[in-house]
Design a protein around this motif. Structure first.
Motif, PDB file in Angstrom:
ATOM      1  N   VAL A 106       0.865  -1.167   0.000  1.00  0.00           N
ATOM      2  CA  VAL A 106       0.000   0.000   0.000  1.00  0.00           C
ATOM      3  C   VAL A 106       0.903   1.219   0.000  1.00  0.00           C
ATOM      4  O   VAL A 106       1.768   1.354   0.862  1.00  0.00           O
ATOM      5  N   PHE A 107       0.712   2.090  -0.980  1.00  0.00           N
ATOM      6  CA  PHE A 107       1.542   3.280  -1.087  1.00  0.00           C
ATOM      7  C   PHE A 107       0.706   4.505  -0.761  1.00  0.00           C
ATOM      8  O   PHE A 107      -0.491   4.543  -0.985  1.00  0.00           O
ATOM      9  N   ASP A 108       1.376   5.521  -0.234  1.00  0.00           N
ATOM     10  CA  ASP A 108       0.693   6.696   0.264  1.00  0.00           C
ATOM     11  C   ASP A 108       0.278   7.670  -0.830  1.00  0.00           C
ATOM     12  O   ASP A 108      -0.675   8.415  -0.664  1.00  0.00           O
ATOM     13  N   PHE A 109       0.996   7.687  -1.935  1.00  0.00           N
ATOM     14  CA  PHE A 109       0.609   8.557  -3.036  1.00  0.00           C
ATOM     15  C   PHE A 109       1.161   8.005  -4.339  1.00  0.00           C
ATOM     16  O   PHE A 109       2.050   7.169  -4.350  1.00  0.00           O
ATOM     17  N   LYS A 111      10.324   7.838  -1.520  1.00  0.00           N
ATOM     18  CA  LYS A 111       9.580   8.328  -0.360  1.00  0.00           C
ATOM     19  C   LYS A 111       9.692   9.843  -0.331  1.00  0.00           C
ATOM     20  O   LYS A 111      10.648  10.430  -0.853  1.00  0.00           O
ATOM     21  N   GLU A 135       9.395  13.198   2.290  1.00  0.00           N
ATOM     22  CA  GLU A 135       9.359  13.687   3.654  1.00  0.00           C
ATOM     23  C   GLU A 135       9.450  15.198   3.572  1.00  0.00           C
ATOM     24  O   GLU A 135      10.534  15.764   3.503  1.00  0.00           O
ATOM     25  N   ALA A 161       4.211  16.202   5.032  1.00  0.00           N
ATOM     26  CA  ALA A 161       3.678  15.146   4.164  1.00  0.00           C
ATOM     27  C   ALA A 161       4.726  14.052   4.080  1.00  0.00           C
ATOM     28  O   ALA A 161       5.865  14.305   3.689  1.00  0.00           O
ATOM     29  N   TYR A 162       4.345  12.868   4.460  1.00  0.00           N
ATOM     30  CA  TYR A 162       5.245  11.718   4.431  1.00  0.00           C
ATOM     31  C   TYR A 162       4.563  10.608   3.647  1.00  0.00           C
ATOM     32  O   TYR A 162       3.351  10.458   3.700  1.00  0.00           O
ATOM     33  N   GLY A 163       5.339   9.834   2.949  1.00  0.00           N
ATOM     34  CA  GLY A 163       4.744   8.700   2.263  1.00  0.00           C
ATOM     35  C   GLY A 163       5.699   8.055   1.292  1.00  0.00           C
ATOM     36  O   GLY A 163       6.776   8.564   1.001  1.00  0.00           O
ATOM     37  N   THR A 164       5.287   6.911   0.788  1.00  0.00           N
ATOM     38  CA  THR A 164       6.068   6.162  -0.186  1.00  0.00           C
ATOM     39  C   THR A 164       5.276   6.025  -1.477  1.00  0.00           C
ATOM     40  O   THR A 164       4.056   6.174  -1.495  1.00  0.00           O
ATOM     41  N   PHE A 165       5.986   5.744  -2.567  1.00  0.00           N
ATOM     42  CA  PHE A 165       5.326   5.515  -3.844  1.00  0.00           C
ATOM     43  C   PHE A 165       6.109   4.476  -4.629  1.00  0.00           C
ATOM     44  O   PHE A 165       7.281   4.214  -4.352  1.00  0.00           O
TER      45      PHE A 165
END
Length: 147
Positions: free
Chosen positions: A37-40, A81, A83, A99-103
């Motif tokens: 599951v990726f954040d964006f 990612k 950050e 904003a944090y997340g992986t793709f």
């Protein structure tokens, strides 16, 4: 009887539809990897030139050290990612936005590409990946004499 040929504008747009279908077919999920599951999902533009295919990713605020591009079994994968932390301090308030997340994005490469010479450049939050085409000689007709 005079025969006239009418140009059909719908027929011309079909060529663009075929090009779009081609690039949509390039983008695939690698079924061998477990689903994550990726954040964006970054915006991607693809295009074909005479000598190469191009993939552009919009990655504003993401450092190039946080992006990994790899090719495995004819599948190009871009992972990374972000950050981003934005702080603003005024007399009467203090605000922090982060904003944090992986793709991850994967593309199946066409068969006739030079995967050894793929290169990526980054500028102003846009990463462009250049995938050179292999040089293929065009078919030429050759007449063969009977001896």
């Amino acid at each position: 009887m005079l025969v006239t040929r009418h140009r059909n504008p719908i027929q011309n747009t079909r060529k663009f539809d075929l090009i779009n279908e081609f690039f949509n077919a390039l983008e695939t999920q690698n079924s061998e990897e477990p689903r994550e599951v990726f954040d964006f999902v970054p915006a991607v533009n693809t295009r074909e030139g005479a000598d190469a295919y191009y993939i552009e990713l919009d990655l504003p605020g993401i450092k190039k050290e946080d992006v990994e591009i790899s090719v495995d079994k004819n599948i190009l994968t871009i992972k990374g990612k972000r950050e981003v932390k934005k702080e603003e301090e005024k007399e009467d308030y203090y605000r922090i936005e982060s904003a944090y997340g992986t793709f991850s994005r994967s593309f199946t490469l066409p068969e006739k590409v030079d995967s050894e010479n793929i290169r990526a450049t980054g500028e102003n939050g846009v990463v462009e990946i250049t995938i050179p085409k292999l040089k293929v000689e065009k078919d030429t007709t050759k007449k063969i004499e009977i001896e």
